[in-house]
Scaffold this active site. Structure first.
Site, short mmCIF file in Angstrom:
data_model
loop_
_atom_site.label_atom_id
_atom_site.label_comp_id
_atom_site.label_asym_id
_atom_site.label_seq_id
_atom_site.Cartn_x
_atom_site.Cartn_y
_atom_site.Cartn_z
N PHE A 143 39.86 43.53 19.49
CA PHE A 143 40.21 42.92 19.27
C PHE A 143 38.74 42.19 18.89
O PHE A 143 38.83 41.37 18.26
CB PHE A 143 40.74 42.52 21.08
N CYS A 174 35.10 26.94 48.41
CA CYS A 174 33.66 27.12 47.88
C CYS A 174 32.95 26.81 47.75
O CYS A 174 32.36 25.27 48.51
CB CYS A 174 34.24 27.67 46.31
N CYS A 213 38.59 22.87 47.66
CA CYS A 213 38.18 23.71 47.43
C CYS A 213 37.28 24.33 48.47
O CYS A 213 36.58 23.41 48.98
CB CYS A 213 37.63 24.14 46.18
N ASP A 254 43.29 38.68 32.49
CA ASP A 254 41.71 38.52 32.24
C ASP A 254 41.45 36.84 31.42
O ASP A 254 42.03 37.25 30.39
CB ASP A 254 40.96 39.89 31.60
N HIS A 310 33.05 28.28 40.52
CA HIS A 310 33.64 26.99 41.37
C HIS A 310 35.12 28.03 40.64
O HIS A 310 36.01 27.57 41.52
CB HIS A 310 33.60 25.43 41.65
N ASP A 340 37.17 46.52 27.59
CA ASP A 340 37.86 46.39 26.12
C ASP A 340 37.37 47.24 25.26
O ASP A 340 36.49 47.96 25.15
CB ASP A 340 38.13 44.88 25.83
N CYS A 395 31.70 23.74 46.41
CA CYS A 395 32.82 21.94 46.46
C CYS A 395 31.99 21.93 48.23
O CYS A 395 32.11 20.81 48.47
CB CYS A 395 33.92 22.64 46.50
N1 PRF Z 1 43.67 42.91 21.92
C1 PRF Z 1 42.87 43.70 22.80
N2 PRF Z 1 41.97 43.22 23.27
C2 PRF Z 1 42.73 41.61 23.45
C3 PRF Z 1 43.69 41.58 23.02
C4 PRF Z 1 44.39 42.80 21.99
O1 PRF Z 1 45.65 42.41 21.90
C5 PRF Z 1 44.02 40.20 23.29
C6 PRF Z 1 45.12 39.44 22.84
N3 PRF Z 1 45.21 38.14 24.31
C7 PRF Z 1 42.49 39.18 24.37
N4 PRF Z 1 42.03 41.16 24.32
N5 PRF Z 1 42.34 45.36 22.37
ZN ZN Z 2 34.96 24.62 44.43
#
Ligand code: PRF
Ligand code: ZN
Length: 374
Positions: A98, A308, A306, A268, A337, A94, A311
């Site tokens: 954010f 895994c 599960c 994610d 888990h 990322d 578990c």
């Molecule tokens: N922009 C960026 N990363 C993020 C978001 C975003 O709007 C969000 C919003 N849920 C999570 N991670 N760059």
């Molecule tokens: Zn499990």
């Protein structure tokens, strides 16, 4: 040639969800896919070997955190982020936008970039599209995210409009500053909050840059669930069908299924790993708070359904004891888990798509899991 390509395998006749594959320089992954979060070049408490054992195919890391510590120059010197952390499968980073907005209370947004203070030391810092790209190029992630602004919910139409326009200009600057276009792919981030007109504008601006993938940002920021679903229904049809679609920061079981049904390929979220360290487990019958006193003498596994490693080998009573004693091993067991649970859920979603029955799967899943549970 773009290093990131998307292969559409089929769409579910019952729901329209997409089954596909994303190809990267570090291998491919099937979609829809959940990406565990490894903010500081580690998925907290898990080794890469364990992540592979649970069949994690791609992980996410963060430009902002790695820039502050240990610094992208050290990671570059190590041979890039994959080598630094011993993870040879795909990595998505990322952009830091954010994180600046969510971690730093003192900040000033200008056309050039964002001035803010380090959330740990208080030191003055500046992040811009060019800087975010320079860091991500040094890290060597397979998928890099454009530097964007994620405004809070709710934001006025006028604020959102000027923010979306700036995010589009920032995306152009990111593309311009990108130094490794043959080995790293840049994804754009569609913003626009709850305003359809602005989502449309954002999708159109970014599509004109012909990036190898697109994300939807600015959702799961406190808006009601029906607004998120409505924005997804509106936005995914505006995104190129030949490229992966990524919904940022979303990872509750219901949203993973609802997002897949609306055409999302990648997700994610810190949710499974964060709640794990707090003693909360995701199970086929809903959330289970293993810290609770009622599990003190419960010698059954976290989730009977599960398969895994945790578990198969450990009990609720033991895990409760470890978590209550703040023993690291307890956090490791619940984290393992929870991640296994979401990765397995996505595998079931993919199988359901391939058999045109994701709608039936959703119904059966919620019958057991319970509705309105995060
Ligand atoms: N922009 C960026 N990363 C993020 C978001 C975003 O709007 C969000 C919003 N849920 C999570 N991670 N760059
Ligand atoms: Zn499990």
């Amino acid at each position: 040639m773009t290093p990131i390509t998307y292969e559409l395998i089929k769409t579910c006749k019952q729901t329209g969800a997409r089954l596909g594959k994303v190809h990267t320089p570090h291998g491919s992954f099937d979609t829809p896919m959940f990406m565990p979060v490894g903010t500081l070049a580690t998925v907290k408490t898990m080794s890469p070997e364990e992540l592979k054992e649970m069949e994690a195919r791609i992980i996410l890391s963060n430009t902002y955190h790695l820039w502050l510590r240990p610094g992208e120059d050290i990671i570059k010197e190590a041979g890039g982020l994959h080598r630094f952390m011993n993870w040879d499968r795909p990595i998505l980073t990322d952009s830091g936008g954010f994180q600046v907005f969510s971690l730093s209370k003192i900040r000033e947004i200008q056309e050039e970039g964002v001035h803010f203070r380090n959330h740990i030391s208080g030191e003055k810092l500046f992040l811009s599209p060019e800087k975010a790209m320079q860091i991500q190029n040094a890290l060597g992630s397979d998928i890099m995210m454009a530097f964007d602004e994620c405004p809070p919910y709710p934001a006025s139409f006028d604020y959102m409009k000027s923010s979306v326009e700036r995010t589009s200009r920032w995306a152009e600057r990111c593309l311009e500053a990108h130094q490794n276009p043959t080995t790293q792919g840049l994804f754009g981030i569609i913003q626009g909050g709850e305003y359809e007109e602005l989502r449309k504008q954002s999708a159109k601006d970014l599509a004109s840059l012909d990036l190898p993938g697109y994300a939807i940002g600015g959702l799961s920021v406190g808006e009601p669930k029906d607004i998120m679903n409505r924005m997804l229904e509106y936005t995914t049809p505006l995104m190129p069908s030949t490229k992966p679609r990524y919904l940022m920061g979303v990872g509750s079981p219901d949203s993973l299924i609802d997002g897949s049904i609306r055409g999302i390929d990648m997700f994610d979220c810190v949710l499974p790993t964060r709640i794990a360290r707090n003693g909360t487990c995701m199970t086929s019958t809903g959330r289970l708070v293993v810290r609770n006193a009622k599990y003190a003498r419960d010698f059954s596994p976290i989730d009977e359904n599960c398969d895994c490693h945790v578990c198969k080998n450990y009990t609720r009573a033991y895990i409760r004891h470890l978590i209550k004693s703040k023993e690291t091993f307890g956090f490791r067991l619940t984290t393992y888990h929870n991640l296994h649970f979401l990765l397995k859920l996505m595998e079931q979603v993919r199988t359901a798509i391939s058999e045109d029955r994701l709608g039936d799967f959703k119904e059966a899943f919620f019958e057991q899991y319970g509705l309105n549970q995060p």
